[in-house]
Design a protein around this motif. Structure first.
Motif, PDB file in Angstrom:
ATOM      1  N   VAL A  17       0.839  -1.205   0.000  1.00  0.00           N
ATOM      2  CA  VAL A  17       0.000   0.000   0.000  1.00  0.00           C
ATOM      3  C   VAL A  17       0.869   1.249   0.000  1.00  0.00           C
ATOM      4  O   VAL A  17       0.622   2.202  -0.752  1.00  0.00           O
ATOM      5  CB  VAL A  17      -0.943  -0.001   1.215  1.00  0.00           C
ATOM      6  N   ALA A  18       1.911   1.260   0.837  1.00  0.00           N
ATOM      7  CA  ALA A  18       2.793   2.428   0.916  1.00  0.00           C
ATOM      8  C   ALA A  18       3.492   2.685  -0.410  1.00  0.00           C
ATOM      9  O   ALA A  18       3.657   3.842  -0.832  1.00  0.00           O
ATOM     10  CB  ALA A  18       3.822   2.221   2.025  1.00  0.00           C
ATOM     11  N   THR A  19       3.893   1.613  -1.099  1.00  0.00           N
ATOM     12  CA  THR A  19       4.588   1.756  -2.380  1.00  0.00           C
ATOM     13  C   THR A  19       3.675   2.315  -3.458  1.00  0.00           C
ATOM     14  O   THR A  19       4.035   3.231  -4.204  1.00  0.00           O
ATOM     15  CB  THR A  19       5.151   0.395  -2.828  1.00  0.00           C
ATOM     16  N   VAL A  20       2.446   1.786  -3.529  1.00  0.00           N
ATOM     17  CA  VAL A  20       1.514   2.201  -4.591  1.00  0.00           C
ATOM     18  C   VAL A  20       0.915   3.571  -4.291  1.00  0.00           C
ATOM     19  O   VAL A  20       0.668   4.366  -5.205  1.00  0.00           O
ATOM     20  CB  VAL A  20       0.405   1.147  -4.770  1.00  0.00           C
ATOM     21  N   ALA A  21       0.694   3.873  -3.017  1.00  0.00           N
ATOM     22  CA  ALA A  21       0.076   5.157  -2.651  1.00  0.00           C
ATOM     23  C   ALA A  21       0.881   6.334  -3.173  1.00  0.00           C
ATOM     24  O   ALA A  21       0.322   7.387  -3.522  1.00  0.00           O
ATOM     25  CB  ALA A  21      -0.067   5.242  -1.139  1.00  0.00           C
ATOM     26  N   SER A  22       2.192   6.176  -3.259  1.00  0.00           N
ATOM     27  CA  SER A  22       3.037   7.273  -3.737  1.00  0.00           C
ATOM     28  C   SER A  22       2.944   7.465  -5.240  1.00  0.00           C
ATOM     29  O   SER A  22       3.357   8.502  -5.762  1.00  0.00           O
ATOM     30  CB  SER A  22       4.503   7.006  -3.352  1.00  0.00           C
ATOM     31  N   THR A  23       2.380   6.488  -5.950  1.00  0.00           N
ATOM     32  CA  THR A  23       2.295   6.591  -7.418  1.00  0.00           C
ATOM     33  C   THR A  23       0.919   7.015  -7.910  1.00  0.00           C
ATOM     34  O   THR A  23       0.793   7.477  -9.044  1.00  0.00           O
ATOM     35  CB  THR A  23       2.659   5.248  -8.072  1.00  0.00           C
ATOM     36  N   GLY A  30      -5.507   5.028   1.488  1.00  0.00           N
ATOM     37  CA  GLY A  30      -4.812   3.835   1.937  1.00  0.00           C
ATOM     38  C   GLY A  30      -5.763   2.704   2.242  1.00  0.00           C
ATOM     39  O   GLY A  30      -5.478   1.532   1.963  1.00  0.00           O
ATOM     40  N   ALA A  31      -6.938   3.035   2.807  1.00  0.00           N
ATOM     41  CA  ALA A  31      -7.936   2.010   3.130  1.00  0.00           C
ATOM     42  C   ALA A  31      -8.471   1.333   1.869  1.00  0.00           C
ATOM     43  O   ALA A  31      -8.682   0.111   1.843  1.00  0.00           O
ATOM     44  CB  ALA A  31      -9.081   2.626   3.925  1.00  0.00           C
ATOM     45  N   GLU A  32      -8.685   2.138   0.827  1.00  0.00           N
ATOM     46  CA  GLU A  32      -9.180   1.568  -0.428  1.00  0.00           C
ATOM     47  C   GLU A  32      -8.142   0.654  -1.064  1.00  0.00           C
ATOM     48  O   GLU A  32      -8.465  -0.432  -1.566  1.00  0.00           O
ATOM     49  CB  GLU A  32      -9.549   2.703  -1.396  1.00  0.00           C
ATOM     50  N   THR A  84      -2.338   2.247 -13.024  1.00  0.00           N
ATOM     51  CA  THR A  84      -3.129   1.024 -12.908  1.00  0.00           C
ATOM     52  C   THR A  84      -2.235  -0.208 -12.817  1.00  0.00           C
ATOM     53  O   THR A  84      -2.413  -1.060 -11.949  1.00  0.00           O
ATOM     54  CB  THR A  84      -4.085   0.902 -14.116  1.00  0.00           C
ATOM     55  N   ALA A  85      -1.259  -0.300 -13.723  1.00  0.00           N
ATOM     56  CA  ALA A  85      -0.373  -1.469 -13.739  1.00  0.00           C
ATOM     57  C   ALA A  85       0.571  -1.507 -12.550  1.00  0.00           C
ATOM     58  O   ALA A  85       1.037  -2.577 -12.152  1.00  0.00           O
ATOM     59  CB  ALA A  85       0.428  -1.484 -15.043  1.00  0.00           C
ATOM     60  N   SER A  86       0.846  -0.358 -11.955  1.00  0.00           N
ATOM     61  CA  SER A  86       1.795  -0.315 -10.835  1.00  0.00           C
ATOM     62  C   SER A  86       1.318  -1.134  -9.649  1.00  0.00           C
ATOM     63  O   SER A  86       2.133  -1.623  -8.856  1.00  0.00           O
ATOM     64  CB  SER A  86       2.030   1.136 -10.399  1.00  0.00           C
ATOM     65  N   SER A  87      -0.005  -1.307  -9.524  1.00  0.00           N
ATOM     66  CA  SER A  87      -0.532  -2.089  -8.406  1.00  0.00           C
ATOM     67  C   SER A  87      -0.047  -3.532  -8.466  1.00  0.00           C
ATOM     68  O   SER A  87       0.159  -4.164  -7.431  1.00  0.00           O
ATOM     69  CB  SER A  87      -2.068  -2.058  -8.417  1.00  0.00           C
TER      70      SER A  87
END
Length: 272
Positions: A17-23, A30-32, A84-87
């Protein structure tokens, strides 16, 4: 690999979550993200030891479904393809960090297979996103087409269809359908097709106009084509286009006067 993911699920999701939230630049909370990633991880665990050679098989159906739904929702939410793909691709990085410096050859082989699996699903994510964007663009084009082809009630029994831009087969179909529907709803017997805003009239455009007029006549309405500018009139003559017994007028005002007379209204010009 399955054991590694299951035993470290909470720490993995938190780091993921922390990695993707920055992108995603605030597009999701974060909850989503945590909710989506826990759902993804739950369907990933049963197939985590597989490679990415045949992700179209029934074994991966549930995982594909989760990824496709996530991709479609993000496409509609305005995410970019990279966001989208980063997730999916971010999970690879998190798992490699989780494995640390373990030199176990068997774990290394599993990590490579897992990496191939995520690459394959990353491509599925991107393809689904692209299809979803195409669907959105098509829907928006259809909505815009509806908005740019209004049928206006000018007078009791008199309708007008002001056309702007290019008239092609798809747009002709929309014009025809909307005009016929409004003729039925209002019981009008006069319709004016105004082409003042049509960029050019060629043989194809003329055919589209004729189809619309014929369709309206079958509904018992007489059509008048207005907006015949000098340049368009010259082009029509040069191309040898025949409108037959269809009434044409230079302006919408002329066409309206004609239609009102047909309806039995008295037109009185007042000089000021």
């Amino acid at each position: 690999m399955t054991g590694l993911l299951r035993d470290n699920a909470d720490a993995l999701v938190e780091r993921w979550v922390a990695t993707v939230a920055s992108t995603v630049r605030g597009r999701a909370t974060g909850a989503e993200l945590e909710r989506d990633f826990r759902e993804f991880l739950a369907v990933l665990l049963p197939v985590a030891d597989a490679d990415g050679r045949d992700v179209t098989s029934a074994r991966f159906a549930e995982l594909r479904s989760v990824l496709e739904e996530m991709s479609r929702s993000r496409a509609r939410a305005g995410y970019t393809p990279a966001e989208t793909a980063s997730s999916v691709f971010a999970l690879k990085r998190v798992v490699f960090e989780l494995a640390g410096n373990d030199d176990d050859p068997e774990l290394f082989k599993q990590l490579l297979a897992f990496s191939e699996l995520l690459d394959a699903f990353g491509l599925i994510t991107f393809e689904t996103y692209a299809r979803a964007r195409e669907e959105i663009i098509k829907e928006q084009s259809e909505q815009l087409l509806e908005l740019t082809t209004p049928v206006v009630k000018l007078w009791e029994g008199v309708l007008a269809v002001p056309l702007v831009g290019t008239l092609d087969s798809a747009r002709t179909q929309v014009v025809m359908e909307k005009l016929l529907e409004t003729l039925v709803e209002t019981g009008s017997e006069q319709a004016i097709i105004d082409i003042t805003g049509v960029l050019a009239v060629d043989t194809q455009v003329a055919q589209h106009l004729l189809k619309t007029v014929v369709a309206a006549r079958l509904m018992g309405a007489e059509c008048t084509i207005s907006g015949i500018r000098p340049q368009i009139a010259q082009t029509i003559v040069e191309l040898g286009i025949e409108f037959g017994d269809i009434t044409t007028k230079a302006s919408l005002a002329d066409a309206l006067r004609h239609a009102l007379r047909k309806e039995g209204a008295d037109i009185v010009r007042v000089n000021r």
